[in-house]
Design an enzyme around this catalytic site. Structure first.
Site, PDB file in Angstrom:
ATOM      1  N   ASP A   1      31.704  14.658  35.766  1.00  0.00           N
ATOM      2  CA  ASP A   1      32.992  15.130  35.253  1.00  0.00           C
ATOM      3  C   ASP A   1      32.702  16.154  34.162  1.00  0.00           C
ATOM      4  O   ASP A   1      31.617  16.717  34.131  1.00  0.00           O
ATOM      5  CB  ASP A   1      33.853  13.963  34.764  1.00  0.00           C
ATOM      6  CG  ASP A   1      35.351  14.228  34.939  1.00  0.00           C
ATOM      7  OD1 ASP A   1      35.829  15.219  34.361  1.00  0.00           O
ATOM      8  OD2 ASP A   1      36.036  13.466  35.642  1.00  0.00           O
TER       9      ASP A   1
ATOM     10  N   HIS B   1      32.282  19.091  35.721  1.00  0.00           N
ATOM     11  CA  HIS B   1      33.534  19.827  35.904  1.00  0.00           C
ATOM     12  C   HIS B   1      33.684  20.912  34.848  1.00  0.00           C
ATOM     13  O   HIS B   1      34.793  21.352  34.559  1.00  0.00           O
ATOM     14  CB  HIS B   1      34.734  18.877  35.857  1.00  0.00           C
ATOM     15  CG  HIS B   1      34.815  17.948  37.030  1.00  0.00           C
ATOM     16  ND1 HIS B   1      35.822  17.015  37.169  1.00  0.00           N
ATOM     17  CD2 HIS B   1      34.013  17.793  38.116  1.00  0.00           C
ATOM     18  CE1 HIS B   1      35.633  16.327  38.296  1.00  0.00           C
ATOM     19  NE2 HIS B   1      34.546  16.780  38.880  1.00  0.00           N
TER      20      HIS B   1
END
EC number: 3.2.1.67
Length: 434
Positions: free
Chosen positions: A245, A268
């Site tokens: 993430d 991310h």
């Protein structure tokens, strides 16, 4: 070839992290290079006594031993977790009473897999279902060493796949810390985010090594490297993050934050947000500098994500929209990317799949004075022919977004950007209709 390059870069940085354990610098400001914090960081005072933490050594809860050593060596001491010991923590620890103390972690600290206990007793922080195994706070606290914090994450990855409302603890909770250094340190297998920095000021994170993936079909989700929240004058630098993430995420009311010299893989991106999730809340993120980043095998590099003005749902346990606030004075500078879906992503439709609804109910949160510059590399091709997207929900809520000297192409050689409701004259990229 890409993988070998990533491994080589990571190994080089890890060697430098290991070398820095012996040279812990109490002059926090001097340790920040090449950029210095937005405000000077207070120096750490010398430590004059040492306490060693006992361990049962058989998987029995050692939390009481930890608290005993901390109380004994608080106010001017060093607490050592010995290299030849493994420590088990099965009780939520409130360590917000610390003053002028070091925690030198040379051994391995592992949290128990009692998911029922942790869901009932982990500390709750009132934002995005965030809970932590422990709270580390106080004044002038340093945590460093060649040891490891292990979140025992696999049981949580499997449980969350079956029950998405599971409250998964964050591995390292820095809560109400004013003046401190975290790192060098290894963090492994966090159930959720690796680190939450909340209600804190003047903290340096230096030399953090993050890694931990699932060994089953159930992936390790929401494993952000850092999330800053209601915190100011934070430095994050010289670290390696292998996760699934955000590498770093600036959550509401994060101000004066420097992130530099980072290697991120599988993430991310480095993200402003998400913001505007809660109605009635005012989210401010300002004065952010992100410098000298390598980003591999990720969904994004430079990312700003804002909820729209309408109720939206990203997942069963993450819903919101309708909050207000402002993003301002954000700089991303000197970035290399490889196999990244979006070089740049600016969205005010986070959590909402219906773009028509986002246009009908634009975000209540403004974005201004954003500078993204000096980026090069190659995307994954997933968004081909586009390599970036800069989309605001209304021209009234975005201003002064600049993109300069960005040389990023897809594997096929395209370099298109989706540009909507922004001043394209300030974007030195090839804006297309999308």
């Amino acid at each position: 070839m890409k993988f070998l390059h990533t491994v080589a870069q990571t190994a080089t940085l890890l060697l430098s992290l290991g070398a820095s354990v012996e040279g812990f610098n109490r002059a926090r400001n001097d340790a920040c290079k090449p950029h210095h914090p937005f405000r000077p960081l207070p120096a750490s005072t010398p430590r004059t006594k040492t306490c060693h933490v006992r361990s049962h050594g058989d998987g029995t809860d050692d939390a009481a031993f930890v608290l005993s050593a901390l109380r004994k060596c608080n106010n001017g001491g060093k607490v050592v977790f010995d290299a030849d010991k493994e420590y088990t923590i099965g009780t939520a620890l409130d360590m917000t009473f610390l003053r002028h103390v070091d925690l030198e972690i040379l051994g391995r600290i592992q949290f128990t897999n009692d998911t029922d206990y942790w869901q009932a007793h982990a500390f709750r922080h009132g934002f995005q279902n965030a809970t932590t195994f422990f709270q580390l706070g106080g004044t002038d606290v340093n945590v460093y060493g060649s040891g490891t914090l292990d979140g025992n994450g696999q049981v949580w990855y499997d449980l969350y796949a079956a029950e998405p409302l599971t409250l998964r603890p964050i591995l390292l909770g820095v809560i109400g810390l004013h003046g401190g250094t975290i790192g060098p340190l290894k963090l492994r297998y966090s159930p959720q985010w690796y680190q939450l920095v909340a209600n804190s000021t003047d903290v340096l994170f230096d030399g953090i090594d993050i890694s931990g993936y699932s060994s089953s079909k159930n992936t390790a989700k929401n494993t952000d490297g850092w999330d800053t929240y209601r915190s100011s004058n934070i430095v994050i630098q010289n670290s390696v993050v292998n996760n699934g993430d955000d590498c770093v995420s600036f959550k509401p009311n994060s101000t004066d934050i420097l992130v530099q010299n980072m290697h991120c893989n599988g993430s991310h991106g480095i993200s402003v947000g998400s913001l505007g999730q809660y109605k009635g809340e005012i989210d401010i993120v300002k004065n952010i500098l992100v410098y000298n980043i390598s980003m591999y095998n990720a969904s994004d590099m430079a990312r700003i994500k804002v909820w729209p003005g309408v109720d939206s749902a990203l997942s069963e346990d993450l819903q919101g929209g309708g909050g207000s606030g402002a993003v301002s004075n954000i700089t991303y500078d000197r970035m290399y990317i490889e196999n990244v879906d979006w070089a740049i992503e600016v969205t005010q439709c986070y959590g909402q799949k219906n773009q028509t609804l986002c246009n009908q109910y634009p975000s209540n949160l403004t974005i201004s004075d954003v500078h993204i510059k000096n980026m090069w590399g190659t995307t994954s091709g997933k968004r081909d022919p586009n390599v970036g997207t800069i989309v605001c929900s209304s021209p009234d809520v975005c201003s002064d977004i600049y993109v300069t000297n960005v040389n990023v192409t897809s594997p096929s050689g395209t370099d298109d950007y989706i540009c909507t409701n922004v001043d394209e004259s300030l974007l030195d990229v090839n804006c297309s209709s999308g």
